[in-house]
Write an enzyme that holds these catalytic residues in place. Sequence first.
Site, PDB file in Angstrom:
ATOM      1  N   ASP A 104       0.877  -1.170   0.000  1.00  0.00           N
ATOM      2  CA  ASP A 104       0.000   0.000   0.000  1.00  0.00           C
ATOM      3  C   ASP A 104       0.916   1.221   0.000  1.00  0.00           C
ATOM      4  OD1 ASP A 104      -2.227   1.602   0.022  1.00  0.00           O
ATOM      5  OD2 ASP A 104      -3.160   0.680   1.780  1.00  0.00           O
ATOM      6  N   ASP A 139      -3.725   7.162  -3.553  1.00  0.00           N
ATOM      7  CA  ASP A 139      -5.077   7.671  -3.820  1.00  0.00           C
ATOM      8  C   ASP A 139      -5.482   8.635  -2.711  1.00  0.00           C
ATOM      9  OD1 ASP A 139      -4.812   5.268  -2.326  1.00  0.00           O
ATOM     10  OD2 ASP A 139      -6.979   5.006  -2.304  1.00  0.00           O
ATOM     11  N   GLY A 206     -11.732   3.490   1.018  1.00  0.00           N
ATOM     12  CA  GLY A 206     -12.580   4.346   1.850  1.00  0.00           C
ATOM     13  C   GLY A 206     -13.721   3.621   2.545  1.00  0.00           C
TER      14      GLY A 206
END
Length: 748
Positions: A104, A139, A206
């Site tokens: 990540d 992101d 999210g």
Amino acid sequence: MEAPTEPVPCKEGDHGKFEVSVRDGLARIGRLHTDSHILETPTLLPVVNPNILTVTPREMWDDFDIKGLITNSYVIWKHEKLKQHALEKGVHDLLDYPGFVMTDSGTFQQDAYGDVEVGPDEIVAFQRDIGVDVATMLDVFGRPDDSRERSEHSVIETVARAPGALAAAGDTLLNGPIQGGLELDLREWSAQLMGEHPFAIHPIGGIVPLMEKRRYRELLEVILACRGEIPIERPVHLFGCGHPMLFPVAVALGVDLFDSAAYALFARNGRILTPTRTVRLEGLTEWPFPSYHLHDVTPAQVREMDLNDQTRLLAKHNLEVTMNELSRCREAVREGTIWHLVEERAAADPSLQEAVEWLFDEGIHQAQGSLIGSSAPIRTGGVDWTEWLTRHPWAISGQMIAERWEVPTKNLNGEDMSPNDWKVVLIYGRPPPWRDSIGSLVKELLKRWPNVLPLVHTPLGIIPYALEDLNPFAHVEGPKSIWILDVEQDADELVPWLRTLTESDSEGFHPLIVDVRRPQTEVLEELAAELAPSVRVADTSIDHESPSGELIRDHLDWCATRAKLMTQCNIEAQVADDVLDGCSFVRNRRGRVKNICASDGEHILSSRLSDGGLSLTLEGARRLHARNRTSSITLRVFGESEDGAEENTEVVIEHGLPTVVVEEGAEEFVRKGRSVMHFSVVKSTGVMLPGLPCVITDESGEFLAHGIAKCTDWEAAAFQKGVAVKVKEGARIDASAAFTTASQPGDD
Ligand code: GUN
């Protein structure tokens, strides 16, 4: 435990391709091919914090057979020692892990601390340089309770960073996260825009706050919105989802990858995972679940342990439960029972139950094309009855198939029948096999009243008697009560259905509903009283018994073949009638049809006795293909609006055997009976459904072969790896003989 095998790299040219080997609707068993590993999905990548190794990556590989994990590249980048090690020797060496490593990017840290000290392209280049298998772009995290403007910003800014991130990644595969908070249109837009870039995987981002607050219904809404727009040939990853109870429903909605630190985080708080809930170590006398890792200690002994040892032990148990639940999900996909598992897990948690109930009531209908339209309507083997069975997407797709049927144009005596000439008799109360339980009653009915049209009530909906042996209708296992369930209600829905099928808006079609849990003579007497005034009695000059009820038997077999051609091959009634005009049947010793021959004696179709399906022969497929015209008809659907007024809708129904067009290079192989691979598909036409027949042609439309679709029409040309059609038989160039693949059980 067996020693794990070394990582297997993909074949040359396959880097980044995703292949589906087994599927049930959107749920799929897949393989992500990379230059260093082939990762089987659905799977979970445990989160590994390189600074706190609760369970070491080596243990995950050696003891748990875990083939992939995820770690955070920003954490590595921030710590000089880790960074240097990773840059010099690679991330696999840093972690001492030979498997698939995803990283990540620091988005979570950016969200938590307001900023990160690294640029979006820089962190991707770093991931590339340390040799990860899949990197993640930086992101912008969108929170569920963000304003629309903020949600919009998370989408727009993430999309704006995509080209730079992809350039920085080079050949390294990259995750393209989907943002948009709870704004479903923004989620769709994000998936569309990100899908236009060559990302390898699309994580849904999210969503951690939704899961923390048990807002499962919103979670499912977000998954559906994203999955509908993410390119179907790319894997979908649910960022931060690690509670096993969510795996079945996520897998059923098409999620392929999960990642989570839950196994370690929960363990640190003395919490223990089970497939359905979380249990506290505190206060436990015995383990209320089976566990390999905890079987030789008691809860009291674990409570007495040094805190680190306790955390490690509980983390191992949590990992065991997590990975076992994913095995269970994969097996359920193979067995066709993933929706049963969804139902089972939902029953254990009120919030999940509410969410799944919404999914069955509304969600899957909103996603009709993808969820119902990708489910194989014919099932192999029996189906266990459950409370929500009729709402499983494959059950709905089965009913849609059954509804392709149109009433016959001729009766038993070969007389032309208009739709309104039929008198519908709906039979209920007896279990299958219906040819045994009500077959003699049906024959008796036809003999006395040739314009009776028998239908059967099944727990999965009403079907024509002509489809009496079709799975899943004929193979539901459950208590006796299911054979009388909701009959009146289903019959009410039958009237508009029949009127739709026949384009008739007359007042006909009020079915006679008969409970057949009584002696046949009693049933016939009751029917005689009901039918006598309105229905024509058989012409007694026709000898139905001669020589052994052949006329009725032939008529029923003709009706069944016609119904199956229409419903499984999507053949127009008119074409089915032409193809079957003057046909004959070859039966086995028990009197069931094996083969169907056309009027010229050519064997064109065979019955599949195991599931009520119809198999085409090469000649049958060729003839049906020759009759294919891209026809679509518009039907008026008669229904009632909420205020009870009649409301008619127009629907377009596409007819014709679906066709897959392959490129020139594949022609030779397909003609030899080899499977159609996705990469050779140019396009497909017609409605293709997994498990149902289709034909294969070249680009000029020349017939090459026929087979059983393994995918839908929108998936056929989208995937680049794997089998699109299992070919049954290919047409040789000289047409003197056909190449046939050795057929395997369950092939079609
Ligand atoms: N981990 C959990 N959620 C997210 C997300 O939205 N983005 C990224 N990059 N990682 C995550």
